[in-house]
Write a protein that holds these residues in place. Structure first.
Motif, PDB file in Angstrom:
ATOM      1  N   ASP A  85     -35.382  23.227  28.501  1.00 54.50           N
ATOM      2  CA  ASP A  85     -35.015  24.540  29.029  1.00 54.50           C
ATOM      3  C   ASP A  85     -35.752  25.603  28.233  1.00 54.50           C
ATOM      4  OD1 ASP A  85     -33.291  23.413  30.860  1.00 54.50           O
ATOM      5  OD2 ASP A  85     -31.473  23.848  29.694  1.00 54.50           O
ATOM      6  N   LEU A  86     -36.042  26.719  28.899  1.00 52.31           N
ATOM      7  CA  LEU A  86     -36.797  27.805  28.274  1.00 52.31           C
ATOM      8  C   LEU A  86     -35.897  28.998  27.995  1.00 52.31           C
ATOM      9  CD1 LEU A  86     -39.929  27.903  30.607  1.00 52.31           C
ATOM     10  CD2 LEU A  86     -39.673  26.657  28.461  1.00 52.31           C
ATOM     11  N   ARG A  87     -36.216  29.692  26.929  1.00 51.97           N
ATOM     12  CA  ARG A  87     -35.673  31.017  26.651  1.00 51.97           C
ATOM     13  C   ARG A  87     -36.882  31.893  26.372  1.00 51.97           C
ATOM     14  NH1 ARG A  87     -30.612  29.948  22.526  1.00 51.97           N
ATOM     15  NH2 ARG A  87     -29.536  28.482  23.879  1.00 51.97           N
ATOM     16  N   ILE A  88     -36.917  33.054  27.014  1.00 48.53           N
ATOM     17  CA  ILE A  88     -38.049  33.946  26.796  1.00 48.53           C
ATOM     18  C   ILE A  88     -37.554  35.293  26.292  1.00 48.53           C
ATOM     19  CG2 ILE A  88     -39.521  32.791  28.479  1.00 48.53           C
ATOM     20  CD1 ILE A  88     -38.889  35.069  30.454  1.00 48.53           C
ATOM     21  N   GLY A  89     -38.445  35.974  25.631  1.00 47.06           N
ATOM     22  CA  GLY A  89     -38.118  37.286  25.113  1.00 47.06           C
ATOM     23  C   GLY A  89     -39.195  37.769  24.174  1.00 47.06           C
ATOM     24  N   TYR A  90     -38.790  38.627  23.245  1.00 49.46           N
ATOM     25  CA  TYR A  90     -39.748  39.163  22.295  1.00 49.46           C
ATOM     26  C   TYR A  90     -39.041  39.605  21.022  1.00 49.46           C
ATOM     27  CZ  TYR A  90     -38.132  43.370  24.734  1.00 49.46           C
ATOM     28  OH  TYR A  90     -37.358  44.346  25.323  1.00 49.46           O
ATOM     29  N   TYR A  91     -39.809  39.602  19.954  1.00 51.07           N
ATOM     30  CA  TYR A  91     -39.350  40.091  18.666  1.00 51.07           C
ATOM     31  C   TYR A  91     -39.864  41.519  18.471  1.00 51.07           C
ATOM     32  CZ  TYR A  91     -38.590  35.167  17.303  1.00 51.07           C
ATOM     33  OH  TYR A  91     -38.167  33.865  17.220  1.00 51.07           O
ATOM     34  N   THR A  92     -39.041  42.367  17.911  1.00 50.77           N
ATOM     35  CA  THR A  92     -39.455  43.702  17.479  1.00 50.77           C
ATOM     36  C   THR A  92     -39.343  43.703  15.960  1.00 50.77           C
ATOM     37  OG1 THR A  92     -38.602  44.649  19.526  1.00 50.77           O
ATOM     38  CG2 THR A  92     -39.024  46.174  17.704  1.00 50.77           C
ATOM     39  N   ASP A  93     -40.455  43.977  15.292  1.00 49.84           N
ATOM     40  CA  ASP A  93     -40.554  43.760  13.858  1.00 49.84           C
ATOM     41  C   ASP A  93     -40.942  45.012  13.083  1.00 49.84           C
ATOM     42  OD1 ASP A  93     -40.222  40.971  14.321  1.00 49.84           O
ATOM     43  OD2 ASP A  93     -42.385  40.727  14.615  1.00 49.84           O
ATOM     44  N   THR A  94     -40.574  45.000  11.788  1.00 51.99           N
ATOM     45  CA  THR A  94     -41.182  45.896  10.811  1.00 51.99           C
ATOM     46  C   THR A  94     -41.751  45.025   9.710  1.00 51.99           C
ATOM     47  OG1 THR A  94     -39.143  46.237   9.539  1.00 51.99           O
ATOM     48  CG2 THR A  94     -39.596  47.800  11.324  1.00 51.99           C
ATOM     49  N   TYR A  95     -42.885  45.449   9.167  1.00 45.77           N
ATOM     50  CA  TYR A  95     -43.594  44.691   8.150  1.00 45.77           C
ATOM     51  C   TYR A  95     -43.863  45.604   6.953  1.00 45.77           C
ATOM     52  CZ  TYR A  95     -44.933  42.639  12.659  1.00 45.77           C
ATOM     53  OH  TYR A  95     -44.919  42.147  13.933  1.00 45.77           O
ATOM     54  N   VAL A  96     -44.012  44.979   5.800  1.00 47.03           N
ATOM     55  CA  VAL A  96     -44.386  45.711   4.588  1.00 47.03           C
ATOM     56  C   VAL A  96     -45.365  44.846   3.798  1.00 47.03           C
ATOM     57  CG1 VAL A  96     -42.400  44.876   3.249  1.00 47.03           C
ATOM     58  CG2 VAL A  96     -43.515  47.018   2.615  1.00 47.03           C
ATOM     59  N   ARG A  97     -46.370  45.519   3.222  1.00 50.17           N
ATOM     60  CA  ARG A  97     -47.319  44.807   2.365  1.00 50.17           C
ATOM     61  C   ARG A  97     -46.726  44.727   0.962  1.00 50.17           C
ATOM     62  NH1 ARG A  97     -53.130  45.112   3.173  1.00 50.17           N
ATOM     63  NH2 ARG A  97     -52.707  47.102   4.154  1.00 50.17           N
ATOM     64  N   THR A  98     -46.615  43.500   0.438  1.00 52.18           N
ATOM     65  CA  THR A  98     -46.060  43.273  -0.896  1.00 52.18           C
ATOM     66  C   THR A  98     -47.166  42.729  -1.800  1.00 52.18           C
ATOM     67  OG1 THR A  98     -45.438  40.955  -0.554  1.00 52.18           O
ATOM     68  CG2 THR A  98     -43.862  42.635   0.212  1.00 52.18           C
ATOM     69  N   ASP A  99     -46.842  42.495  -3.046  1.00 53.00           N
ATOM     70  CA  ASP A  99     -47.811  41.878  -3.962  1.00 53.00           C
ATOM     71  C   ASP A  99     -48.215  40.480  -3.490  1.00 53.00           C
ATOM     72  OD1 ASP A  99     -47.740  44.113  -5.579  1.00 53.00           O
ATOM     73  OD2 ASP A  99     -46.295  43.244  -6.989  1.00 53.00           O
ATOM     74  N   GLU A 100     -47.337  39.825  -2.702  1.00 54.22           N
ATOM     75  CA  GLU A 100     -47.629  38.484  -2.173  1.00 54.22           C
ATOM     76  C   GLU A 100     -48.280  38.532  -0.793  1.00 54.22           C
ATOM     77  OE1 GLU A 100     -44.306  39.207  -3.251  1.00 54.22           O
ATOM     78  OE2 GLU A 100     -44.947  38.610  -5.249  1.00 54.22           O
TER      79      GLU A 100
END
Length: 131
Positions: A85-100
């Motif tokens: 079975d399928l589930r569809i959708g999308y992620y809404t993200d925030t990102y940050v640049r770290t030392d890693e």
């Protein structure tokens, strides 16, 4: 490209059941939102354990960079391993640049229903332990 690789690691690790790998793509204060609520990384093991298992197919994210932070949206198609079975959708993200390198700070799931509705999931699809 670094953000795309970060999100590819998320999809591969969650597909393989590699919880440490999934947690490693987030900042220590990172959160995941679905089912009408937001969850810290300390709750992620229980969320992953309760979730259906299968293949997380993700598309190329649309990312807007602003220095050492960014926002983005990434399409998702989840295929349940037992039923296909399928589930569809999308992620809404925030990102940050770290030392890693780049990390997810927030990831929010939106499901796309057969009716065409977009929502964060049924509030009772997951209940916090002890609630």
């Amino acid at each position: 490209m670094e953000i795309q690789q970060l999100l590819a690691r998320y999809a591969v690790c969650i597909t393989r059941g590699d919880l440490d790998g999934v947690l490693g793509v987030f900042t220590p204060d990172g959160t995941y939102s679905a089912f009408g609520d937001s969850y810290g990384l300390d709750e992620f093991p229980a969320l992953v354990a309760a979730a259906p298992k299968g293949l997380f197919l993700t598309g190329t994210p649309a990312v807007d960079l602003s220095g050492d932070t960014a926002t983005g949206t990434q399409p998702l198609c989840f295929v349940d391993h037992a039923t296909h079975d399928l589930r569809i959708g999308y992620y809404t993200d925030t990102y940050v640049r770290t030392d890693e390198g780049w990390r997810l700070r927030t990831r929010a799931m939106t499901f796309i229903r057969r009716s065409g509705a977009h929502d964060s999931g049924r509030p009772h699809a997951y209940q916090r332990p002890g609630t």
